[in-house]
Design a protein around this motif. Sequence first.
Motif, PDB file in Angstrom:
ATOM      1  N   LEU A 245       0.931  -1.206   0.091  1.00 28.27           N
ATOM      2  CA  LEU A 245       0.568  -0.183   0.086  1.00 28.27           C
ATOM      3  C   LEU A 245       0.401   1.117  -0.460  1.00 28.27           C
ATOM      4  CD1 LEU A 245      -2.503   1.460  -0.210  1.00 28.27           C
ATOM      5  CD2 LEU A 245      -2.484   1.220   2.719  1.00 28.27           C
ATOM      6  N   ALA A 246       0.851   2.280  -1.178  1.00 30.03           N
ATOM      7  CA  ALA A 246       1.344   3.272  -1.352  1.00 30.03           C
ATOM      8  C   ALA A 246       0.596   4.294  -0.567  1.00 30.03           C
ATOM      9  CB  ALA A 246       1.794   3.721  -3.109  1.00 30.03           C
ATOM     10  N   VAL A 247       0.739   4.799   0.439  1.00 28.73           N
ATOM     11  CA  VAL A 247       0.079   5.741   0.914  1.00 28.73           C
ATOM     12  C   VAL A 247      -0.840   6.780   0.224  1.00 28.73           C
ATOM     13  CG1 VAL A 247      -0.531   6.850   3.165  1.00 28.73           C
ATOM     14  CG2 VAL A 247       0.144   5.305   3.720  1.00 28.73           C
ATOM     15  N   ALA A 248      -1.155   7.426   0.342  1.00 29.66           N
ATOM     16  CA  ALA A 248      -1.494   8.599  -0.325  1.00 29.66           C
ATOM     17  C   ALA A 248      -0.741   9.714   0.202  1.00 29.66           C
ATOM     18  CB  ALA A 248      -3.744   9.090  -0.253  1.00 29.66           C
ATOM     19  N   ARG A 249      -1.047  10.737  -0.467  1.00 28.48           N
ATOM     20  CA  ARG A 249       0.358  11.661   0.305  1.00 28.48           C
ATOM     21  C   ARG A 249      -0.609  13.089   0.575  1.00 28.48           C
ATOM     22  NH1 ARG A 249       6.131  13.292  -2.492  1.00 28.48           N
ATOM     23  NH2 ARG A 249       6.061  11.598  -2.973  1.00 28.48           N
ATOM     24  N   GLU A 250      -2.082  13.299   0.558  1.00 27.49           N
ATOM     25  CA  GLU A 250      -2.698  13.841   1.235  1.00 27.49           C
ATOM     26  C   GLU A 250      -2.819  13.224   2.537  1.00 27.49           C
ATOM     27  OE1 GLU A 250      -4.017  12.154  -1.900  1.00 27.49           O
ATOM     28  OE2 GLU A 250      -3.296  13.429  -2.985  1.00 27.49           O
ATOM     29  N   LEU A 251      -2.459  11.943   3.126  1.00 23.49           N
ATOM     30  CA  LEU A 251      -2.342  11.318   4.000  1.00 23.49           C
ATOM     31  C   LEU A 251      -0.910  11.946   4.769  1.00 23.49           C
ATOM     32  CD1 LEU A 251      -4.302   8.210   3.730  1.00 23.49           C
ATOM     33  CD2 LEU A 251      -5.752  10.544   4.922  1.00 23.49           C
ATOM     34  N   THR A 252       0.387  11.777   4.537  1.00 22.83           N
ATOM     35  CA  THR A 252       1.156  12.116   4.647  1.00 22.83           C
ATOM     36  C   THR A 252       1.441  13.399   5.383  1.00 22.83           C
ATOM     37  OG1 THR A 252       2.514  12.269   2.973  1.00 22.83           O
ATOM     38  CG2 THR A 252       2.072   9.361   4.248  1.00 22.83           C
ATOM     39  N   ALA A 253       0.713  14.622   4.842  1.00 22.64           N
ATOM     40  CA  ALA A 253       0.859  15.730   5.417  1.00 22.64           C
ATOM     41  C   ALA A 253       0.499  16.009   6.395  1.00 22.64           C
ATOM     42  CB  ALA A 253      -0.207  16.854   3.786  1.00 22.64           C
ATOM     43  N   ALA A 254      -0.082  15.532   7.080  1.00 23.69           N
ATOM     44  CA  ALA A 254      -0.718  15.796   8.474  1.00 23.69           C
ATOM     45  C   ALA A 254       0.252  15.849   9.479  1.00 23.69           C
ATOM     46  CB  ALA A 254      -1.472  14.571   8.589  1.00 23.69           C
ATOM     47  N   THR A 255       0.174  16.820  10.188  1.00 25.22           N
ATOM     48  CA  THR A 255       2.203  16.937  10.885  1.00 25.22           C
ATOM     49  C   THR A 255       2.001  15.659  12.405  1.00 25.22           C
ATOM     50  OG1 THR A 255       0.838  18.639  12.836  1.00 25.22           O
ATOM     51  CG2 THR A 255       1.732  19.116  11.225  1.00 25.22           C
ATOM     52  N   ASP A 256       1.534  14.963  12.592  1.00 25.91           N
ATOM     53  CA  ASP A 256       1.769  13.698  12.904  1.00 25.91           C
ATOM     54  C   ASP A 256       1.215  12.607  12.680  1.00 25.91           C
ATOM     55  OD1 ASP A 256      -0.941  13.786  13.029  1.00 25.91           O
ATOM     56  OD2 ASP A 256      -1.917  13.157  14.753  1.00 25.91           O
ATOM     57  N   PHE A 257       1.357  12.603  10.936  1.00 27.23           N
ATOM     58  CA  PHE A 257       1.254  11.397  10.674  1.00 27.23           C
ATOM     59  C   PHE A 257       2.703  10.234  10.635  1.00 27.23           C
ATOM     60  CE2 PHE A 257       2.318   7.910   6.631  1.00 27.23           C
ATOM     61  CZ  PHE A 257       0.986   8.085   6.777  1.00 27.23           C
ATOM     62  N   ALA A 258       3.948  10.608  10.745  1.00 27.19           N
ATOM     63  CA  ALA A 258       5.169   9.452  10.936  1.00 27.19           C
ATOM     64  C   ALA A 258       5.150   8.751  12.476  1.00 27.19           C
ATOM     65  CB  ALA A 258       6.487  10.217  11.143  1.00 27.19           C
ATOM     66  N   GLU A 259       3.971   9.587  13.520  1.00 27.84           N
ATOM     67  CA  GLU A 259       4.020   9.198  14.744  1.00 27.84           C
ATOM     68  C   GLU A 259       3.084   8.006  15.114  1.00 27.84           C
ATOM     69  OE1 GLU A 259       4.553   7.918  18.766  1.00 27.84           O
ATOM     70  OE2 GLU A 259       5.674   8.648  17.180  1.00 27.84           O
ATOM     71  N   ARG A 260       2.315   8.077  13.895  1.00 29.51           N
ATOM     72  CA  ARG A 260       0.676   7.351  13.690  1.00 29.51           C
ATOM     73  C   ARG A 260       0.454   6.543  12.980  1.00 29.51           C
ATOM     74  NH1 ARG A 260      -3.337  10.337  11.617  1.00 29.51           N
ATOM     75  NH2 ARG A 260      -2.472  11.512  10.591  1.00 29.51           N
TER      76      ARG A 260
ATOM     77  N   ARG B  50       7.377   1.100   6.234  1.00 28.40           N
ATOM     78  CA  ARG B  50       8.650   1.854   5.396  1.00 28.40           C
ATOM     79  C   ARG B  50       8.372   3.110   4.837  1.00 28.40           C
ATOM     80  NH1 ARG B  50      10.829  -2.952   1.473  1.00 28.40           N
ATOM     81  NH2 ARG B  50      11.516  -4.418   1.615  1.00 28.40           N
ATOM     82  N   GLN B  51       9.260   4.356   5.011  1.00 26.82           N
ATOM     83  CA  GLN B  51       9.438   5.926   5.509  1.00 26.82           C
ATOM     84  C   GLN B  51      10.574   5.710   4.327  1.00 26.82           C
ATOM     85  OE1 GLN B  51       9.332   7.333   8.304  1.00 26.82           O
ATOM     86  NE2 GLN B  51       9.603   9.860   7.447  1.00 26.82           N
ATOM     87  N   GLN B  52      10.584   6.243   3.503  1.00 23.75           N
ATOM     88  CA  GLN B  52      11.503   7.378   2.194  1.00 23.75           C
ATOM     89  C   GLN B  52      11.000   8.319   2.237  1.00 23.75           C
ATOM     90  OE1 GLN B  52      12.556   4.940  -0.815  1.00 23.75           O
ATOM     91  NE2 GLN B  52      14.848   5.659  -0.230  1.00 23.75           N
ATOM     92  N   GLY B  53      11.771   9.694   2.750  1.00 29.33           N
ATOM     93  CA  GLY B  53      11.747  10.549   2.396  1.00 29.33           C
ATOM     94  C   GLY B  53       9.719  11.239   3.129  1.00 29.33           C
ATOM     95  N   ASP B  54       9.137  12.032   2.181  1.00 29.75           N
ATOM     96  CA  ASP B  54       7.576  11.862   2.178  1.00 29.75           C
ATOM     97  C   ASP B  54       6.970  10.703   2.150  1.00 29.75           C
ATOM     98  OD1 ASP B  54       8.687  14.027   3.443  1.00 29.75           O
ATOM     99  OD2 ASP B  54       7.794  15.654   1.808  1.00 29.75           O
ATOM    100  N   ASN B  55       7.560   9.968   1.662  1.00 27.85           N
ATOM    101  CA  ASN B  55       6.520   8.298   1.150  1.00 27.85           C
ATOM    102  C   ASN B  55       6.404   7.385   2.077  1.00 27.85           C
ATOM    103  OD1 ASN B  55       7.144   9.132  -1.797  1.00 27.85           O
ATOM    104  ND2 ASN B  55       8.171   9.113  -1.961  1.00 27.85           N
TER     105      ASN B  55
END
Length: 142
Positions: free
Chosen positions: A27-42, A65-70
């Motif tokens: 699942l490649a997470v949609a960029r709109e979701l990753t823009a939230a400031t607390d996304f990485a922790e969630r 997995r995380q690579q930059g904003d992906n």
Amino acid sequence: MRKLGAGWKGATYRGRVEGKPSECAVLAVARELTAATDFAERFRQTGELLGRLEHRGAVRYLEFRQQGDNYVILSEYAPGAPMSRWLTQNSPAAADWLQLFCGVLDTLEYVHGRGVAHLDLTPAQILVGDDPGYNEDVVESN
């Protein structure tokens, strides 16, 4: 990789991933979701929760997995047909429909009991495999 589908969470693909012995769903997470400031922790917290699930009706999560904003979520590939298609193609008897429904409820009871809630469960997101009493993925899918 072959695209399986897309939804509000992103796009899901089927294919081989380096370091994994068998096919995965990615699942490649949609960029709109990753823009939230607390996304990485969630995202990290969700990975910890889903990584602990072990139930025959819930897909097994392998890695986040995380690579930059992906961000991507790797899980075992669960073969099967979406329940919405399975129902129209098979016209199941009432007993078969009840068995499928009870399998979905059993799986949801398990995952909810461990703090995981699916936010938009629909028949198109439930995969029906060879044993219709246990759907292959009711936790995260597109």
